[in-house]
Design an enzyme around this catalytic site. Structure first.
Site, PDB file in Angstrom:
ATOM      1  N   TYR A 101       0.822  -1.211   0.000  1.00  0.00           N
ATOM      2  CA  TYR A 101       0.000   0.000   0.000  1.00  0.00           C
ATOM      3  C   TYR A 101       0.857   1.263   0.000  1.00  0.00           C
ATOM      4  CZ  TYR A 101      -4.442  -2.397   0.639  1.00  0.00           C
ATOM      5  OH  TYR A 101      -5.563  -3.154   0.449  1.00  0.00           O
ATOM      6  N   GLU A 202       3.224 -30.712  14.085  1.00  0.00           N
ATOM      7  CA  GLU A 202       2.591 -30.018  12.958  1.00  0.00           C
ATOM      8  C   GLU A 202       1.321 -29.295  13.390  1.00  0.00           C
ATOM      9  OE1 GLU A 202       1.473 -32.610   9.677  1.00  0.00           O
ATOM     10  OE2 GLU A 202       0.081 -31.122   8.871  1.00  0.00           O
ATOM     11  N   ASP A 254       1.583 -35.373  10.148  1.00  0.00           N
ATOM     12  CA  ASP A 254       0.749 -36.443   9.615  1.00  0.00           C
ATOM     13  C   ASP A 254       1.604 -37.340   8.742  1.00  0.00           C
ATOM     14  OD1 ASP A 254      -1.485 -35.375  10.793  1.00  0.00           O
ATOM     15  OD2 ASP A 254      -2.251 -34.424   8.972  1.00  0.00           O
TER      16      ASP A 254
END
Lengths: 382, 382
Positions: A101, A202, A254
């Protein structure tokens, strides 16, 4: 503002000046200005076996102001550098979104035919982000070192005291809550630590479960989470804990290619942003699990799950998972016997498993059997 | 385990027993067992003007074991209740994901024709989550009160001391980091507070910026973020700060229907989960901005942005935004002059603005002009 902060500002501002002041001299001499920037392309990304992480090669590119095809990017680079410099000296803390911006405006100019035209400095944040990355590689400063903040989601608890800003924080006295890792982990000073390893989980929810039953107290570890794909601050802090304190780092994800990729980002860095790895990668990180051999067993290894549990817990791999696994199979840092076995087993069984499935067997199973047994038995993958 | 934790367990276990023990009595009497569960449907959701938030109506449904169409859900409900009960008495901290895994298994049975068949207790987490919600409304306990943990992303800093578990945490001594809010905010004890209001910032990066320049110190506030759509723990903590400490709560989001919706969730609750609101909604929350009149001005109000800044910062609304705004326009709690003006202006200008655009004007503008001026001038929307 504390001293560490002020020093970081001084260092970063100096690096930007040193890189860009020569431009002025060239202009004074009447030479056409150009920037020399290390190439951030995939072809200029190498896996450094010695170091154990991804590094940028030697290739550079030149960007000339007086080349119609390069002038826009040249000017964007100078614009971004000047915004960052200004933020540094004015004690501001921009984010990458507000750098976008701050620089965004429309330039009105007259073309060679005398026609008045308008052009934006940049349109989307993709553009300003790419320019910021050019400045990172040009100055050899990560954006955190330029006091640019970003959204962070990493957390940590453990028997350790750190100094951050004016405060000393006791990471063992946070109740059921946690220390939300700051954007600029290089400004953290490690005061004292009473831990034998770092455990990175995780998933945030599993982190909270282990925290809640006092896992880090009982097993003397620093417990962390990156809450999914880890952000840079979490990766940097993990690296510092490993490098400066010599603590072994174990990662639990996982059991699927997405989890392996998270581990890979911790260990060798991100493939598309190899310049970060020098500071963010932890080449000695160990993949503790959940591994395919934990699920299915292997020669001389009993599985942690029964046939019944496998039936209930396993998720069938999708085509995208298989494709991902085949990509990972080729990566230089997965060319070890254990990793190849892991990936082969996955491709054979087409099976995934979430950490939560192990908690489904009981949080105590995860905390008091699975994790300690794996660590004590050396059952991890480098 | 601390006392608050143990008491919460005892309370929750008791509530589950009281709700389910009558079933046994009915069975002993030879009556067909049934469950009576409040209806979680949209048609049974009302906006309570007096209370200022969404509430569930009086409608209930019955679920019979001896009805082929209801037996599966009946048994799922009992299964879930027993898993939660067991976790409570065994001092476990399940997440909704591992409740799913704990309950997932295959039942083998013989049908009326003597054929052996198999059926899963549940297949996807959607199913077990819906069952959990039934138990929440049946027992009048939120899952947090049953010590069920979940992923949390809320953060907080400020001049306040809290007790969480065995620890006293000083939220003013966290350096550049922050207190990551715990999953069970009802177990937090407020010890002492030196703050005049609560400021909730939608975006984590902006939270970090304000934290970094010491906003909360200078303006005596508790600074919080829900990091986007807020989770339940953040909403519960905001409510407690407002209700128990009497602190006014100001919320700052992006200026768009998505941001208004975040405010709406804080204020009146979630439309699809109205039973939560009784504990999670903060009906007195105030929308501080960024408002459409901040951007464009209004009768008697100067805009905070110049025409040039509007040109650079505004993002064009998409069709989905317009549709969303038209939905919000109908909600009972947006039937005030100020909200209707806000939504009308949006529909007229089709313009959105991110908070970061205000930081683009300078973090000091946001911190030392915009926020304090809006609060002092009473320029918020209820």
């Amino acid at each position: 503002m504390d001293r560490a902060d002020a020093e970081a500002r001084r260092r970063a501002a100096l690096a930007i000046r040193q890189k860009l002041l020569p431009l002025l001299k060239e202009i004074e001499k009447g030479n056409p200005p150009k920037l020399v920037i290390p190439k951030r392309t995939f072809s200029n990304t190498n896996f450094d076996k010695e170091k154990g992480f991804l590094v940028m090669g030697e290739e550079t590119l030149e960007r000339h102001l007086l080349d119609a095809g390069e002038a826009r990017r040249f000017m964007q680079t100078i614009l971004m550098a000047s915004i960052i410099y200004q933020a540094l000296v004015e004690n501001e803390y921009p984010t990458i979104r507000d750098l976008y911006y701050r620089g965004k405006h429309t330039i009105t100019y007259m073309d060679l035919a005398g026609k008045v035209k308008e052009e934006n400095t940049w349109d989307e944040q993709d553009e300003s982000d790419a320019v910021l990355r050019d400045i990172e590689v040009m100055t050899d400063l990560l954006r955190e070192e330029m006091l640019i903040l970003s959204k962070e989601k990493g957390k940590m608890v453990g028997d350790m005291r750190i100094r951050s800003g004016p405060d000393v924080i006791d990471l063992s006295k946070l109740g059921h809550g946690a220390y939300a890792i700051e954007s600029t982990p290089d400004l953290i000073e490690f005061l004292d630590v009473n831990a034998e390893f770092v455990l990175v989980v995780e998933k945030d929810a599993v982190f909270q479960q282990l925290h809640r039953i006092g896992f880090w107290k009982q097993y003397k570890c620093l417990l962390m989470t990156g809450a999914g794909q880890p952000d840079r601050a979490t990766r940097r802090l993990v690296r510092r804990l490993n490098e400066e304190l010599g603590l072994p780092v174990y990662v639990i994800t996982d059991s699927d290619p997405y989890g392996w990729n998270i581990f890979s980002v911790f260990k060798v860095g991100s493939i598309t942003l190899s310049y970060e790895s020098e500071r963010l990668a932890t080449p000695k990180a160990r993949f503790l699990g959940v591994s395919m051999t934990d699920i299915f067993g292997d020669k001389g290894k009993k599985p942690y799950l029964t046939a019944e549990e496998r039936k209930n817990f396993i998720i069938k791999a999708k085509d995208a998972d298989v494709k991902r696994a085949k990509d990972l199979q080729q990566y230089p840092w997965f060319q070890t016997k254990k990793w190849q076995r892991e990936i082969e087993l996955f491709l054979e069984k087409k099976a995934k498993l979430e950490i939560e499935a192990l908690v489904g067997k009981g949080l105590k199973f995860l905390a008091h059997k699975y994790i300690p047994e794996k660590i004590q038995g050396g059952d991890w993958i480098e």
